[in-house]
Design a protein around this motif. Structure first.
Motif, PDB file in Angstrom:
ATOM      1  N   ASP A  86      65.568 -13.784  14.610  1.00  0.00           N
ATOM      2  CA  ASP A  86      66.416 -14.424  13.517  1.00  0.00           C
ATOM      3  C   ASP A  86      66.197 -15.907  13.887  1.00  0.00           C
ATOM      4  O   ASP A  86      66.331 -16.242  14.923  1.00  0.00           O
ATOM      5  CB  ASP A  86      67.817 -13.872  13.613  1.00  0.00           C
ATOM      6  N   HIS A  87      66.186 -16.668  12.936  1.00  0.00           N
ATOM      7  CA  HIS A  87      66.387 -18.106  13.156  1.00  0.00           C
ATOM      8  C   HIS A  87      67.331 -18.761  12.091  1.00  0.00           C
ATOM      9  O   HIS A  87      67.660 -18.239  10.938  1.00  0.00           O
ATOM     10  CB  HIS A  87      65.070 -18.767  12.432  1.00  0.00           C
ATOM     11  N   PHE A  88      68.243 -19.747  12.656  1.00  0.00           N
ATOM     12  CA  PHE A  88      69.308 -20.193  12.201  1.00  0.00           C
ATOM     13  C   PHE A  88      69.274 -21.714  12.166  1.00  0.00           C
ATOM     14  O   PHE A  88      68.952 -22.056  13.304  1.00  0.00           O
ATOM     15  CB  PHE A  88      70.548 -19.829  12.494  1.00  0.00           C
ATOM     16  N   PRO A  89      69.347 -22.444  11.270  1.00  0.00           N
ATOM     17  CA  PRO A  89      69.623 -24.024  11.220  1.00  0.00           C
ATOM     18  C   PRO A  89      70.690 -24.269  12.004  1.00  0.00           C
ATOM     19  O   PRO A  89      71.613 -23.346  12.252  1.00  0.00           O
ATOM     20  CB  PRO A  89      69.619 -24.584   9.710  1.00  0.00           C
ATOM     21  N   GLY A  90      70.948 -25.518  12.373  1.00  0.00           N
ATOM     22  CA  GLY A  90      72.043 -25.899  13.308  1.00  0.00           C
ATOM     23  C   GLY A  90      73.788 -25.837  12.429  1.00  0.00           C
ATOM     24  O   GLY A  90      73.561 -25.958  11.298  1.00  0.00           O
ATOM     25  N   GLY A  91      74.364 -25.194  13.108  1.00  0.00           N
ATOM     26  CA  GLY A  91      75.684 -24.918  12.581  1.00  0.00           C
ATOM     27  C   GLY A  91      75.705 -23.557  11.919  1.00  0.00           C
ATOM     28  O   GLY A  91      76.975 -23.185  11.028  1.00  0.00           O
TER      29      GLY A  91
END
Length: 780
Positions: A439-444
């Motif tokens: 899984d990859h998430f942008p900051g915040g």
């Protein structure tokens, strides 16, 4: 004397009071100077917190300390007034009981291991020892005699787990049986115990034979109304306490203990629970405490028969009563359990990171072990948080491990940094390519606050929005086009860095860098690959537009291990478990993503929640709003007939792991049921197929009890594709959360597991360790 001690590896060996030991060791500092590895053994007893052993630099600028704090065992290294290393062996609690305990600290090339009462309870990669102090100025046990240390040994050699066990004494009982009844005085001593432990070694003559193993009660009272009873019936063990006809405690450990063999049984009652152990391992546990004192005026305690003289259909060779609540390690020591060897691969403070979580493990066809983890650099939390994906490799089946390698480095830092989380590994056996989904998430951003949608257009291009809200499209070559298709001066590099006319303008994934272009603040599914057994890795490839639907907020991996189908029309298919939610962001559904071309393209399969019948209603993952039907992280294995079996985390009131089968390679799934033998406390499961002398097997592992923290890691072995689990054993009865497994070259199980807050550890478990257990632990 000094020369002979040193030659044998023993540098200090002193017995007596704290004052005696300190006077003796003050004359031995010269032999401890510069010690960079070795073993410390000490025996202590205390009712309060305090320092067990302290080594200080001559200028008092640094200190190495082993102490009890908040009734737990810690090891601290302080330099110039600041803590440079801190190990919290949280499972070594309740040490302030005033009883003798044996502690060992072993420091060697692999790190530091802490043992309590003979068994390893904590290990770390840290190798801080006396050498770090420079010139040694003082060595002291028990400050002002608290705790009371009665024996200290310091060795220059690195003892093995068996070596530590050889220096550990058994816990002594209050009374021991020498006949079928205790003497009257000993029975009265037992009658005063409100908490404590029982031990008996017994066997029965054959299947379905049983009777009372040990009982305490009143000579002139019905034992069914007033008694402490330990018995075996139809292979099951039962400990019960009745008083005045009322049952105070009744704990059953289902099993096949009537197999005719000798078994060592221990029952402990205290600290809010009653626990049954057999042959050194926990097999039953329930809240509630009751012991002899709860049965008023106990005057008879028997073994091998009840107090009326009805004998066990078998024999008891020994029995004991303890006036203390034996720990898991003390029980293992009584049964002389062969210790397992564990070493830390990723732990708190390693390379400056606060935490490592989420183990993933793969053994490649060429024999390389790859262990993956989240590197949580600033705080221990899930996303949103700055998290990298890191691995360590072993070329010798887990005996030694290479240094940590960062596979994906996320931009930013702290709680608002970008993240990759929950790695999932598989190998394509036809090419040797290793595939990782993560899984990859942008900051915040994390799972709870992911925005609705995929973040891609119909052409599969990542959409970026500028400060004015205008939408742009990212091309494969890094060019950025406006919504009308005209080019801009922006380019985005593979790591997300934004360039404007060649000048860096922040990173699209890192909000703290204030990029002029930003993606949808949602979750993304990335893939990285390796064609050389994990020595080098590709850049991440975003497969989100292939598998995530516009109505989803979150679609992410079920971490651990995927599979490649071996049989039937779908042979060669890569299958990776995932789960997702929809617009309402509350309910979840499990599924798999699969690839028939080695990971080039991916498809999302259906969910067991599609057209599922549950509690009198029909649900579907697209419209699911009934949380009792939610299916979360899962694990998949291939059955002997080629079907796929999905075992799923859930919050259903059944308290059991959910299960479904697929006959079309994960595209659709059959009915969901709940495996009565697999307890579920809402924690990630893992299963892996094994090749054994008995044929094909499946081993399943999960955290199986809330203590109230997640814990009691249990491994279970099936030889019928998970229909039954006749071999079950508690691996760690205390803190235990996620895990991932692989079969090693000698047939044993490589277990990569975590304590949640402290790190990720590797343990080699012989298959015989699990096969020797022949019971279904439906309560654990």
């Amino acid at each position: 004397m000094k020369a002979s001690l040193h030659a044998s590896g023993v540098l200090v060996d002193e017995v007596g009071s704290c004052a005696d030991i300190n006077r003796a060791t003050a004359q031995r500092l010269d032999v401890l100077q510069g010690l960079r590895e070795g073993t410390i053994l000490l025996k202590f007893a205390t009712l309060v917190d305090g320092t067990l052993l302290s080594a200080r630099a001559a200028d008092e600028s640094a200190e190495w300390e082993l102490a009890i704090e908040r009734n737990r065992l810690v090891r601290r290294v302080t330099v110039d007034g600041g803590i440079s290393s801190f190990l919290d062996a949280e499972d070594a609690d309740r040490l302030n009981d005033g009883r003798d305990h044996d502690v060992a600290v072993v420091v060697g090339p692999r790190g530091t291991s802490i043992f309590l009462d003979g068994y390893e309870l904590f290990t770390a990669t840290d190798v801080s020892f006396f050498e770090a102090l420079g010139e040694l100025g003082a060595l002291e046990v028990g400050r002002e005699g608290v705790p009371e240390v009665s024996h200290l040994t310091i060795r220059s050699d690195v003892l093995t787990p068996r070596g530590v066990l050889a220096h550990t004494e058994e816990t002594r009982p209050l009374v021991e049986f020498a006949a079928e009844r205790l003497a009257d005085r000993d029975a009265r001593r037992c009658a005063e115990l409100s908490v404590g432990s029982l031990r008996a070694r017994f066997r029965v003559r054959g299947r379905h034979q049983g009777g009372v193993i040990l009982q305490g009660g009143l000579a002139k009272q019905d034992p069914g109304q007033h008694a402490v009873t330990l018995r075996i019936d139809s292979g099951d063990l039962r400990y019960s306490v009745t008083a005045g006809g009322r049952t105070l405690v009744d704990v059953v450990a289902p099993g096949n203990w009537d197999d005719g063999g000798w078994h060592d049984i221990v029952v402990t009652s205290g600290y809010g629970a009653t626990t049954i152990y057999v042959d050194g391992f926990q097999v039953g546990r329930a809240p509630g405490v009751a012991f002899f004192r709860d049965v008023a005026d106990v005057d008879v305690v028997t073994v091998g028969m009840d107090i009326d003289g009805s004998r066990l259909f078998g024999e008891a060779s020994t029995a004991m009563v303890f006036d203390q609540i034996l720990s898991d390690a003390q029980v293992k020591r009584l049964s002389m359990v062969d210790p397992l060897d564990t070493n830390a691969l990723f732990d708190t403070g390693m390379l400056g990171s606060v935490s490592y979580r989420i183990p993933s493990l793969l053994r490649t066809q060429s024999g390389v072990l790859i262990a993956g983890a989240d590197q949580r650099t600033a705080i221990a939390n899930d996303s949103p948080n700055h998290i990298n994906f890191v691995i360590r490799r072993s070329l010798d089946d887990g005996a030694t491990w290479e240094d940590l390698q960062t596979v994906i480095s996320s931009p930013g830092e702290g709680p608002k940094g970008a993240s990759v989380i929950d790695s999932l590994l598989v190998e394509d056996r036809s090419t040797g390519r290793i595939v990782v989904l993560i899984d990859h998430f942008p900051g915040g951003v994390g799972q709870p606050n992911s925005a609705l949608g995929t973040g891609f257009n119909d052409a599969g291009r990542l959409l970026l929005t500028d400060d004015d809200g205008d939408e742009h499209e990212l091309q494969e070559d890094g060019q950025v086009l406006r919504g009308d298709g005209t080019p801009t001066e922006y380019r985005v590099e593979t790591d997300g860095t934004v360039l404007l006319s060649g000048e860096k303008q922040g990173n699209i994934w890192d909000s703290t860098s204030h990029p002029p272009l930003r993606p949808l603040l949602s979750c993304y599914l990335w893939m990285v690959t390796s064609d050389d057994d994990g020595e080098t890795w590709s850049d991440p490839v975003d497969i989100t537009p292939q598998v995530k639907q516009p109505w989803m907020r979150f679609l992410g991996t079920s971490p651990g291990s995927g599979i490649q189908i071996e049989k039937g029309p779908y042979a060669g298919r890569l299958v990776m478990p995932v789960y997702y939610n929809r617009e309402e962001n509350i309910t979840f559904s499990a599924a798999v993503v699969y690839s028939d071309d080695g990971g080039t393209t991916w498809c999302l399969g259906g969910s067991p929640n599609d057209e599922r019948e549950i509690d009198g209603q029909t649900v579907h993952s697209r419209t699911l709003s009934y949380d009792a039907a939610s299916l979360h992280e899962s694990t998949v294995f291939e059955a002997e007939n080629g079907e796929l079996v999905l075992l799923m985390r859930n919050q259903n009131s059944s308290g059991r792991v959910a299960r479904s089968r697929s006959s079309d390679g994960g595209q659709t799934w059959g009915p969901v049921d709940f495996d009565p033998q697999l307890t579920e406390i809402f924690s990630q499961p893992n299963a892996v197929a094994l090749s054994t002398e008995r044929g094909r097997g499946v081993v399943f592992a999960n955290a199986s009890q809330l203590l109230p923290f997640r814990g009691c890691g249990v491994l279970r072995l099936s030889y019928d594709d998970g229909r039954t689990w006749p071999h079950n054993k508690v691996f760690n009865p205390r803190h235990y959360v996620y895990q991932s497994m692989a079969q090693l070259s000698d047939g044993s199980i490589g277990l990569l597991w975590e304590r949640e807050w402290h790190g990720i550890y590797f343990t080699r478990i012989p298959l015989s360790w699990l096969e020797e257990s022949r019971q279904s632990l439906t309560s654990l």
